[in-house]
Motif scaffolding. Structure first.
Motif, PDB file in Angstrom:
ATOM      1  N   ILE A  49       0.979  -1.028  -0.142  1.00 54.11           N
ATOM      2  CA  ILE A  49      -0.137   0.013   0.218  1.00 54.11           C
ATOM      3  C   ILE A  49       0.881   1.233   0.016  1.00 54.11           C
ATOM      4  O   ILE A  49       1.813   1.327   0.716  1.00 54.11           O
ATOM      5  CB  ILE A  49      -1.027  -0.071   1.144  1.00 54.11           C
ATOM      6  N   VAL A  50       0.682   2.110  -0.884  1.00 51.30           N
ATOM      7  CA  VAL A  50       1.196   3.381  -0.764  1.00 51.30           C
ATOM      8  C   VAL A  50       0.222   4.358  -0.275  1.00 51.30           C
ATOM      9  O   VAL A  50      -0.751   4.631  -0.952  1.00 51.30           O
ATOM     10  CB  VAL A  50       1.774   3.841  -2.370  1.00 51.30           C
ATOM     11  N   ARG A  51       0.572   5.188   0.708  1.00 50.98           N
ATOM     12  CA  ARG A  51      -0.429   5.982   1.453  1.00 50.98           C
ATOM     13  C   ARG A  51       0.277   7.399   1.246  1.00 50.98           C
ATOM     14  O   ARG A  51       1.423   7.627   1.624  1.00 50.98           O
ATOM     15  CB  ARG A  51      -0.556   5.703   2.676  1.00 50.98           C
ATOM     16  N   LEU A  52      -0.369   8.387   0.677  1.00 56.53           N
ATOM     17  CA  LEU A  52       0.074   9.742   0.384  1.00 56.53           C
ATOM     18  C   LEU A  52      -0.934  10.691   1.527  1.00 56.53           C
ATOM     19  O   LEU A  52      -2.061  10.387   1.370  1.00 56.53           O
ATOM     20  CB  LEU A  52      -0.489   9.928  -1.054  1.00 56.53           C
ATOM     21  N   ASP A  53      -0.195  11.645   2.046  1.00 53.70           N
ATOM     22  CA  ASP A  53      -0.945  12.654   2.925  1.00 53.70           C
ATOM     23  C   ASP A  53      -0.406  13.917   2.186  1.00 53.70           C
ATOM     24  O   ASP A  53       0.624  14.361   1.889  1.00 53.70           O
ATOM     25  CB  ASP A  53      -0.497  12.607   4.231  1.00 53.70           C
ATOM     26  N   GLY A  54      -1.467  14.842   2.091  1.00 53.98           N
ATOM     27  CA  GLY A  54      -1.249  16.225   1.681  1.00 53.98           C
ATOM     28  C   GLY A  54      -0.566  17.041   2.831  1.00 53.98           C
ATOM     29  O   GLY A  54      -0.757  16.796   4.214  1.00 53.98           O
ATOM     30  N   ARG A  55       0.407  17.583   2.463  1.00 54.66           N
ATOM     31  CA  ARG A  55       1.434  18.283   3.464  1.00 54.66           C
ATOM     32  C   ARG A  55       0.685  19.753   3.724  1.00 54.66           C
ATOM     33  O   ARG A  55       0.606  20.625   2.789  1.00 54.66           O
ATOM     34  CB  ARG A  55       2.646  18.362   2.964  1.00 54.66           C
ATOM     35  N   SER A  56       0.785  20.054   5.054  1.00 52.40           N
ATOM     36  CA  SER A  56       0.078  21.412   5.523  1.00 52.40           C
ATOM     37  C   SER A  56      -1.315  21.666   4.592  1.00 52.40           C
ATOM     38  O   SER A  56      -1.169  22.783   4.435  1.00 52.40           O
ATOM     39  CB  SER A  56       1.246  22.411   5.169  1.00 52.40           C
ATOM     40  N   PHE A  57      -2.154  20.733   4.561  1.00 56.30           N
ATOM     41  CA  PHE A  57      -3.476  21.080   3.915  1.00 56.30           C
ATOM     42  C   PHE A  57      -4.480  22.022   4.630  1.00 56.30           C
ATOM     43  O   PHE A  57      -5.237  22.511   4.005  1.00 56.30           O
ATOM     44  CB  PHE A  57      -4.089  19.629   3.265  1.00 56.30           C
ATOM     45  N   HIS A  58      -3.972  21.926   6.046  1.00 58.16           N
ATOM     46  CA  HIS A  58      -4.991  22.815   6.580  1.00 58.16           C
ATOM     47  C   HIS A  58      -4.519  24.184   6.216  1.00 58.16           C
ATOM     48  O   HIS A  58      -5.499  25.080   6.308  1.00 58.16           O
ATOM     49  CB  HIS A  58      -4.583  22.704   8.327  1.00 58.16           C
ATOM     50  N   LYS A  59      -3.387  24.499   6.123  1.00 58.89           N
ATOM     51  CA  LYS A  59      -3.156  25.953   5.603  1.00 58.89           C
ATOM     52  C   LYS A  59      -3.509  26.010   4.077  1.00 58.89           C
ATOM     53  O   LYS A  59      -3.911  27.178   3.824  1.00 58.89           O
ATOM     54  CB  LYS A  59      -1.367  26.085   5.473  1.00 58.89           C
ATOM     55  N   LEU A  60      -3.408  25.274   3.142  1.00 60.57           N
ATOM     56  CA  LEU A  60      -3.834  25.029   2.013  1.00 60.57           C
ATOM     57  C   LEU A  60      -5.343  25.299   1.827  1.00 60.57           C
ATOM     58  O   LEU A  60      -5.967  26.251   1.106  1.00 60.57           O
ATOM     59  CB  LEU A  60      -3.670  23.748   1.075  1.00 60.57           C
ATOM     60  N   ALA A  61      -6.003  24.785   2.815  1.00 57.59           N
ATOM     61  CA  ALA A  61      -7.626  25.056   3.039  1.00 57.59           C
ATOM     62  C   ALA A  61      -7.711  26.559   3.331  1.00 57.59           C
ATOM     63  O   ALA A  61      -8.831  27.080   2.728  1.00 57.59           O
ATOM     64  CB  ALA A  61      -8.167  23.975   4.272  1.00 57.59           C
ATOM     65  N   LYS A  62      -7.278  27.115   3.988  1.00 55.24           N
ATOM     66  CA  LYS A  62      -7.379  28.287   4.059  1.00 55.24           C
ATOM     67  C   LYS A  62      -6.948  29.384   3.155  1.00 55.24           C
ATOM     68  O   LYS A  62      -7.682  30.277   2.658  1.00 55.24           O
ATOM     69  CB  LYS A  62      -6.506  28.936   5.538  1.00 55.24           C
ATOM     70  N   ASP A  63      -6.079  29.045   2.310  1.00 49.56           N
ATOM     71  CA  ASP A  63      -5.622  29.695   1.182  1.00 49.56           C
ATOM     72  C   ASP A  63      -6.479  29.694   0.154  1.00 49.56           C
ATOM     73  O   ASP A  63      -6.788  30.509  -0.624  1.00 49.56           O
ATOM     74  CB  ASP A  63      -4.206  29.397   0.860  1.00 49.56           C
ATOM     75  N   LEU A  64      -6.985  28.488  -0.149  1.00 54.03           N
ATOM     76  CA  LEU A  64      -8.210  28.131  -1.087  1.00 54.03           C
ATOM     77  C   LEU A  64      -9.495  28.644  -0.771  1.00 54.03           C
ATOM     78  O   LEU A  64     -10.382  28.461  -1.358  1.00 54.03           O
ATOM     79  CB  LEU A  64      -8.311  26.848  -1.393  1.00 54.03           C
ATOM     80  N   ASN A  65      -9.725  28.995   0.735  1.00 51.58           N
ATOM     81  CA  ASN A  65     -11.202  29.297   1.160  1.00 51.58           C
ATOM     82  C   ASN A  65     -11.905  28.473   1.023  1.00 51.58           C
ATOM     83  O   ASN A  65     -13.258  28.596   0.465  1.00 51.58           O
ATOM     84  CB  ASN A  65     -11.506  30.651   0.502  1.00 51.58           C
TER      85      ASN A  65
END
Length: 238
Positions: free
Chosen positions: A19-35
């Motif tokens: 299994i290859v598991r991928l996780d978004g890096r600092s996506f909590h910040k990305l979520a704010k940037d993208l509103n």
């Protein structure tokens, strides 16, 4: 200088699934940037489903599963001769590139994903994906819980109120305030999956002068995944 590449010879165990598991890096910040809309932004999940579909087409996994900013690929045909550095770097970079291509936005910072490899036996496939699906459900409860509290209180008070609450307590709090999580869309509770399905194709056999039925496989993006069980995965990996 090739000798300085100290990890380049590391490979996954032969004849094993991974299994290859991928996780978004600092996506909590990305979520704010993208509103992004809270608790769930449908456009974000549309993009993640497209990314999963691209991964499915590019690397031919048996199964792809996503919730939040996490993606898991079940691979039985291991790419790059099993080289761990290559698998992690290429799949993570492909995922980030696909995310940018499918997301119509001006990013303040390039998004990225980390990647890890998990060797797995057939017997543990269900355990793994049930674990991740359980996490998807917990994430759903927490997301709706904090969004509800922030609609009533300041961010600090909302965070203080939800801190330490069990999932069952958040679920009950929401229910008492008219939010029944059993009624929300399935993908929010159970995630999204991509896997192969057969479709019926009806053609005409000129030689025999009659209709002829055949079946072709295609990549199916499932927004209504069931609760994972033994039968579901036995059908996938048989």
């Amino acid at each position: 200088m090739k000798d300085f590449e100290v990890y380049s010879s590391l490979k996954v165990p032969k004849n094993s699934k991974i299994i290859v598991r991928l996780d978004g890096r600092s996506f909590h910040k990305l979520a704010k940037d993208l509103n992004l809309i809270k608790p769930y932004d449908e456009n974000f999940y549309q993009v993640m489903s497209k990314v999963c579909n691209e991964l499915f087409k590019e690397f031919s996994p048996v199964f792809v599963y996503t919730f939040s900013d996490e993606i898991s690929l079940l691979l039985e045909r291991i790419p790059f001769d099993g080289r761990i550095e290559k698998i992690n770097s290429v799949i993570a970079s492909f995922t980030a590139s696909s995310f940018v291509l499918h997301y119509d936005a001006d990013f303040k910072k390039p998004p990225s994903f980390d990647s890890r490899i998990i060797p797995i036996s057939d017997e543990d496939v269900l355990k793994y994906f049930k674990w991740r699906q359980d996490e998807s459900w917990k994430n759903c409860i927490a997301s709706y819980g904090i969004s509800f509290l922030k609609s009533k209180y300041s961010n600090k008070i909302a965070n203080d109120k939800i801190n330490g609450l069990k999932s069952s307590e958040i679920h009950e709090l929401l229910y008492q305030n008219g939010i029944n999580l059993n009624d929300v869309e399935t993908y929010k509770k159970r995630g999204i999956a991509v896997y192969r399905k057969n479709k019926k194709v009806v053609g005409f056999n000129k030689k025999e002068n009659k209709e002829q039925v055949s079946y072709r496989t295609y990549a199916y993006v499932d927004w209504e995944v069931p609760k994972f069980n033994k039968e579901f995965f036995e059908n996938l990996i048989r």
